[in-house]
Design a protein around this motif. Structure first.
Motif, PDB file in Angstrom:
ATOM      1  N   LEU A   1       2.636   6.476   1.542  1.00  0.00           N
ATOM      2  CA  LEU A   1       3.383   7.737   1.632  1.00  0.00           C
ATOM      3  C   LEU A   1       4.891   7.520   1.650  1.00  0.00           C
ATOM      4  O   LEU A   1       5.648   8.449   1.379  1.00  0.00           O
ATOM      5  N   LEU A   2       5.323   6.291   1.962  1.00  0.00           N
ATOM      6  CA  LEU A   2       6.757   6.023   1.979  1.00  0.00           C
ATOM      7  C   LEU A   2       7.347   6.107   0.574  1.00  0.00           C
ATOM      8  O   LEU A   2       8.539   6.392   0.408  1.00  0.00           O
ATOM      9  N   GLY A   3       6.523   5.827  -0.441  1.00  0.00           N
ATOM     10  CA  GLY A   3       6.958   6.026  -1.823  1.00  0.00           C
ATOM     11  C   GLY A   3       7.810   4.923  -2.397  1.00  0.00           C
ATOM     12  O   GLY A   3       8.405   5.102  -3.467  1.00  0.00           O
ATOM     13  N   ILE A   4       7.877   3.760  -1.722  1.00  0.00           N
ATOM     14  CA  ILE A   4       8.666   2.659  -2.260  1.00  0.00           C
ATOM     15  C   ILE A   4       7.721   1.624  -2.874  1.00  0.00           C
ATOM     16  O   ILE A   4       6.512   1.662  -2.637  1.00  0.00           O
ATOM     17  N   PRO A   5       8.238   0.696  -3.677  1.00  0.00           N
ATOM     18  CA  PRO A   5       7.360  -0.305  -4.297  1.00  0.00           C
ATOM     19  C   PRO A   5       6.581  -1.104  -3.253  1.00  0.00           C
ATOM     20  O   PRO A   5       7.119  -1.462  -2.199  1.00  0.00           O
ATOM     21  N   CYS A   6       5.332  -1.382  -3.563  1.00  0.00           N
ATOM     22  CA  CYS A   6       4.481  -2.099  -2.629  1.00  0.00           C
ATOM     23  C   CYS A   6       3.722  -3.210  -3.356  1.00  0.00           C
ATOM     24  O   CYS A   6       3.137  -2.978  -4.417  1.00  0.00           O
TER      25      CYS A   6
ATOM     26  N   VAL B   1      10.539  -4.159  -8.312  1.00  0.00           N
ATOM     27  CA  VAL B   1      11.339  -3.131  -7.647  1.00  0.00           C
ATOM     28  C   VAL B   1      12.196  -2.382  -8.662  1.00  0.00           C
ATOM     29  O   VAL B   1      12.338  -1.149  -8.594  1.00  0.00           O
ATOM     30  N   GLN B   2      12.742  -3.099  -9.615  1.00  0.00           N
ATOM     31  CA  GLN B   2      13.652  -2.482 -10.586  1.00  0.00           C
ATOM     32  C   GLN B   2      12.925  -1.731 -11.692  1.00  0.00           C
ATOM     33  O   GLN B   2      13.488  -0.819 -12.286  1.00  0.00           O
TER      34      GLN B   2
END
Length: 435
Positions: free
Chosen positions: A138-143, A427-428
């Motif tokens: 749910l944080l929505g950042i790359p995992c 990430v990019q």
């Protein structure tokens, strides 16, 4: 000069050696390349991580979390029958207990993470878990999902044997199907309950039989190409293999104790990891057999080391610095844990694999099938079988040459050096890896 593109990488591993150690290997490479590595950890792991220069964020220890520490996990494994003399297939019937254990752990950990993540503000999260954590998604950042439980557990593909079965990749697919269906049936209700909870937390439904959404992550795993299953089931672009996730232990040293060094015979390392040795009765049985060998043994005795005694041809401790021991020995007797298997191959050591639970069965069978060692039953092997296996592997010069070549390849390739750039690229440009 500061790295202007430095990443803040949060690691969320299961707090056991088999999961934390691979993450340490990745984290130390990231730190060497100018990035920040932060672990969620408890009081047990905080000082151990500090020795590697790793930052930590405090998790609250609680009896509510079933995977609170190694002792709790070990007791569950004994109580549930996961550690014991039953076969892999018999243990497959117990998978409902494992599913409940790990989903309860995820639910407790998720509650803590929901409060911690907004303040940590990482650029990317690396998880080493067995089931999904909604707060991370749910944080929505790359995992990134780091898999330290073997490639058959990572991907359940019907072109390959099912994970934790110990069935051969060259065996009867009908047996694969029977085991796979057995495990799915016994875990079905636990999966449904967990899926309901995940959806209730605001995440997408899980794929049937799966306790995470594979398409949401970049998956990385450490497994030498010589053992992998990519020849029978290729993987998608969001799965990246490394030879290993081996950490360095420059702050640890080891020398063979003088009393053992003075004795004759080859040097053998005997380690059943951090969990399997809690079955003290079986450890006593194996030590009694090895006492009759003309060779010498360095023994990683485990958490109940005070409850049994080693023979005169042995030296041991609760734990030993494995990466310092492996270059010194001629043979490894192992439970087949993925870290010991990959690290032993890194140093070119033959193995007798005696699996206790989980993916250890798969690793042991794969070593046997690929000719890098022998698989024996940890509970049923006879004195003659174990002592003969030791002599067979120690005298196999062709195997020694083959392992030396594999070791050279792995050490020259050093694929872990590529992990920082891989994570940075992910990430990019997430779309390159994840749809």
């Amino acid at each position: 000069m500061a790295n202007k593109t430095a990443l803040k990488v949060l690691f969320v591993p299961i707090l056991g050696e088999g999961h934390v150690n691979p993450c340490i290997g990745i984290a130390t490479q990231l730190i060497a390349d100018g990035h920040r590595a932060v672990f969620t950890a408890n009081d047990v792991w905080r000082p151990k991580l500090a020795a590697y220069g790793v930052e930590t964020v405090e998790l609250t220890d609680s009896n509510e979390d079933p995977a609170n520490d190694t002792d709790s996990c070990a007791q569950f494994m004994i109580d549930s029958g996961k550690i014991g003399g039953a076969s892999a297939i018999e243990k497959g019937r117990l998978e409902a207990f494992g599913a409940e254990f790990w989903t309860k752990h995820a639910q407790y950990l998720d509650t803590q993470l929901a409060g911690l993540l907004p303040a940590i503000r990482p650029d990317v999260i690396v998880v080493d878990q067995l089931v999904t954590l909604p707060s991370v998604e749910l944080l929505g950042i790359p995992c990134v999902w780091c898999w330290s439980v073997g490639p058959l557990v990572m991907v359940d593909d019907e072109r390959a044997p099912p994970g934790e079965s110990g069935l051969s990749a060259t065996g009867d697919p009908r047996l694969w199907h029977e085991f796979r269906q057995l495990v799915r049936d016994v875990k079905r209700e636990k999966w449904r309950a967990f899926n309901d909870w995940v959806v209730g937390r605001g995440c997408e439904p899980l794929p049937e039989h799966c306790f995470h959404n594979p398409s949401h992550y970049l998956h990385i795993y450490g497994y030498p190409l010589e053992l992998d299953y990519q020849d029978i089931r290729p993987l998608g672009r969001n799965y990246v293999r490394f030879d290993n996730f081996m950490r360095t232990e420059r702050h640890m040293t080891f020398a063979v104790p003088p009393e053992l060094d003075a004795k004759p015979g080859k040097l053998v390392y005997f380690s059943f990891g951090s969990l399997c040795p809690v079955d003290v009765q079986n450890m006593r049985r194996l030590v009694a057999i090895l006492a009759k060998s003309p060779h010498r043994f360095i023994v990683s005795m485990g958490p109940k080391h005070k409850e049994y005694t080693l023979a005169n041809n042995m030296w041991g401790a609760e734990s030993v610095p494995q990466l310092s021991v492996l270059p010194l020995v001629d043979l490894v007797i192992t439970h087949g844990g993925i870290n010991t298997v990959t690290e032993s191959l890194y140093f070119g050591r033959p193995m007798i694999a005696m699996p206790g639970f989980g993916e250890q069965y798969d690793n042991a069978q794969r070593l046997h099938d690929k000719g890098f060692g022998l698989r024996l039953d940890a509970y049923k092997c006879s004195e003659e079988e174990l002592l003969a296996a030791i002599e067979t592997l120690l005298s196999d010069k062709a195997l020694a040459e083959r392992l030396a070549e594999v070791s050279r390849k792995i050490q020259i390739d050093n694929s872990l050096a590529k992990v920082s750039q891989l994570i940075k690229n992910f990430v990019q440009n997430r779309s390159k890896y994840v749809d």
